[in-house]
Structures are given as C-alpha cells and as structure tokens.
Scaffold this active site. Structure first.
Site, PDB file in Angstrom:
ATOM      1  N   HIS A 128       0.848  -1.201   0.000  1.00  0.00           N
ATOM      2  CA  HIS A 128       0.000   0.000   0.000  1.00  0.00           C
ATOM      3  C   HIS A 128       0.884   1.251   0.000  1.00  0.00           C
ATOM      4  O   HIS A 128       1.852   1.330   0.759  1.00  0.00           O
ATOM      5  CB  HIS A 128      -0.905  -0.009   1.238  1.00  0.00           C
ATOM      6  CG  HIS A 128      -1.802   1.183   1.295  1.00  0.00           C
ATOM      7  ND1 HIS A 128      -2.963   1.250   0.567  1.00  0.00           N
ATOM      8  CD2 HIS A 128      -1.685   2.357   1.949  1.00  0.00           C
ATOM      9  CE1 HIS A 128      -3.529   2.431   0.768  1.00  0.00           C
ATOM     10  NE2 HIS A 128      -2.772   3.120   1.614  1.00  0.00           N
ATOM     11  N   ASP A 141      -7.109  -2.109   4.048  1.00  0.00           N
ATOM     12  CA  ASP A 141      -5.746  -1.695   4.411  1.00  0.00           C
ATOM     13  C   ASP A 141      -5.534  -1.669   5.923  1.00  0.00           C
ATOM     14  O   ASP A 141      -4.879  -0.768   6.452  1.00  0.00           O
ATOM     15  CB  ASP A 141      -5.438  -0.306   3.806  1.00  0.00           C
ATOM     16  CG  ASP A 141      -5.610  -0.289   2.296  1.00  0.00           C
ATOM     17  OD1 ASP A 141      -5.256  -1.294   1.661  1.00  0.00           O
ATOM     18  OD2 ASP A 141      -6.095   0.721   1.762  1.00  0.00           O
TER      19      ASP A 141
HETATM   20  C1  GRF Z   1       0.919   0.753  -6.310  1.00  0.00           C
HETATM   21  O1  GRF Z   1       1.214   2.053  -5.823  1.00  0.00           O
HETATM   22  C2  GRF Z   1       0.209  -0.033  -5.252  1.00  0.00           C
HETATM   23  O2  GRF Z   1       0.675   0.184  -3.975  1.00  0.00           O
HETATM   24  C3  GRF Z   1      -1.188   0.516  -5.411  1.00  0.00           C
HETATM   25  O3  GRF Z   1      -1.372   0.631  -6.804  1.00  0.00           O
HETATM   26  C4  GRF Z   1      -0.118   0.805  -7.413  1.00  0.00           C
HETATM   27  C5  GRF Z   1       0.028  -0.331  -8.379  1.00  0.00           C
HETATM   28  O4  GRF Z   1       1.114  -0.186  -9.179  1.00  0.00           O
HETATM   29  N1  GRF Z   1      -2.147  -0.318  -4.734  1.00  0.00           N
HETATM   30  P1  GRF Z   1       1.582  -1.382 -10.104  1.00  0.00           P
HETATM   31  O5  GRF Z   1       0.375  -1.949 -10.829  1.00  0.00           O
HETATM   32  O6  GRF Z   1       2.267  -2.406  -9.261  1.00  0.00           O
HETATM   33  O7  GRF Z   1       2.511  -0.704 -11.082  1.00  0.00           O
END
Ligand code: GRF
Length: 202
Positions: A109, A145
């Site tokens: 997160h 979360d």
């Molecule tokens: C990341 O910032 C994750 O924490 C959030 O969405 C984003 C996803 O990025 N939940 P990716 O798809 O891994 O590039």
C-alpha cells in the site's frame, strides 16, 4: 513456497517480483501464477513476457463479490499457492477468500498505514501536507488496508514535490519492500502475535 500474485494495473510491483526472482532474491519463494481481473492490464503482459502461468477473471463477468472470489480461488487451486500477494490488486477480498488463505495474503500500500488508507493515498498525503509518507506491506484482513503491518519504508515529502513525483518515489520503495517481505515470509522469518509482526533477522 508457491506465490500467487493478484494484480489489476500496470504491474510494476509484479515486475519487481519477477526481477527479484530472476536475481535469486526471493529465497525459496517461487512465482507460481499471476491472476488479473482487468483483461488487458499491463500486469498480464508482464506476466506473460516472463513466461509465468496466468489467469484472467474479469470481475464484471461475476454478479457478486463472492462469485468473483470463488472463481479466483478455483483458479489458484491447481497451483498449490501458499502465499497470495496483492500487487496493485484493486478489489476488496471477501471473508470467504481470506478464510481460505488465512494469514497468507499480503498487500502493498502506498502510504504509511494507518494513515491514508483506500485509494489515491499518495495524493491524500500530499494534499494533507504530510512531511513524511511512504509505503507499507501488511497482512490482509477483512477491512480496507487494516491488517497487521509487516514492513514500512518512509519517503520524505519535499518542498518542490507534486503528487506525481511523490507517487513515483513511493513506488520505487514499494518495488524494494515487497520482494524483501516475500523473501522474509518464504524463509519462515515472519511471525504474528495479535497486531504485532516480528521479522527474525536473516
Ligand atoms: C501501487 O502504488 C500499489 O501500492 C497501489 O497501486 C499501485 C500499483 O502499481 N495499490 P503497479 O500496478 O504495481 O505498477
């Protein structure tokens, strides 16, 4: 240890796991399967390019959260998954799913939980005027979360930041933190007592 990754988006966190596996940095963890709920998402492309087993389960084709989660569970089953990693997976899992993988689902997160849960956490932190934000890897429980925190990395908010620059610096830390935690779990170093998570030294 067989890892099943669930993703919905760009898949850069999935890529960090793929790269870590390629550099032998996941310890005994093996990426067994990648499941996505968005048919044309970047995560699916990345998983296929890495030669990983994949499945696509479009949430829009399922009438209820339960039906969707049961379909995901069924798709994970043949891969004997021990740990489910949510890497940018934008769905809330049902209690039935979490019961099937009790204590074995983790999420990354983009904030220092419990601050700024939910979506657009980096923008929330920026607009709130936080001086420090960061990222969290935590166990997933029912609730958004909110599960026990395994690891966090702080990221300073700079005076000349904007939401996008902050988002990218946090994302870069996610890419380091998530593979490190997967390795710690695979090595059997992570234990939970109530809300407190202990990581034994490697
Ligand atoms: C990341 O910032 C994750 O924490 C959030 O969405 C984003 C996803 O990025 N939940 P990716 O798809 O891994 O590039």
């Amino acid at each position: 240890m067989n890892v099943g990754v669930l993703a919905s988006g760009t898949g850069s966190n999935l890529q960090a796991l793929i790269d870590a596996a390629g550099h032998d940095e996941l310890g005994p963890a093996r990426l067994a399967v990648v499941g996505v709920n968005v048919p044309d998402c970047g995560a699916l492309t990345r998983a296929r390019a890495a030669g990983l087993a994949t499945f696509v389960i479009d949430h829009r084709a399922h009438p209820t959260r339960d039906a969707f989660d049961q379909a995901v569970l069924a798709a994970l089953r043949p891969h004997a998954v021990d740990l489910v990693v949510l890497a940018g997976f934008m769905r809330i899992l049902t209690p039935a799913f979490l019961a099937a993988f009790s204590g074995r689902v983790i999420n990354v997160h983009p904030s220092l939980l419990p601050a700024f849960p939910g979506v657009h956490s980096q923008a929330q932190a920026f607009r709130h005027g936080a001086k420090i934000s960061g990222c969290t890897v935590h166990f997933v429980e029912t609730g958004v979360d909110s599960g026990p925190i395994i690891a966090q990395t702080a990221v300073a908010v700079r005076d000349d930041d904007d939401e996008e620059r902050l988002r990218l610096r946090i994302l870069a830390e996610e890419h380091r933190l998530l593979p490190a935690v997967v390795r710690q779990i695979a090595e059997g170093r992570v234990s939970v007592q109530g809300r407190r998570v202990h990581v034994a030294p490697g």
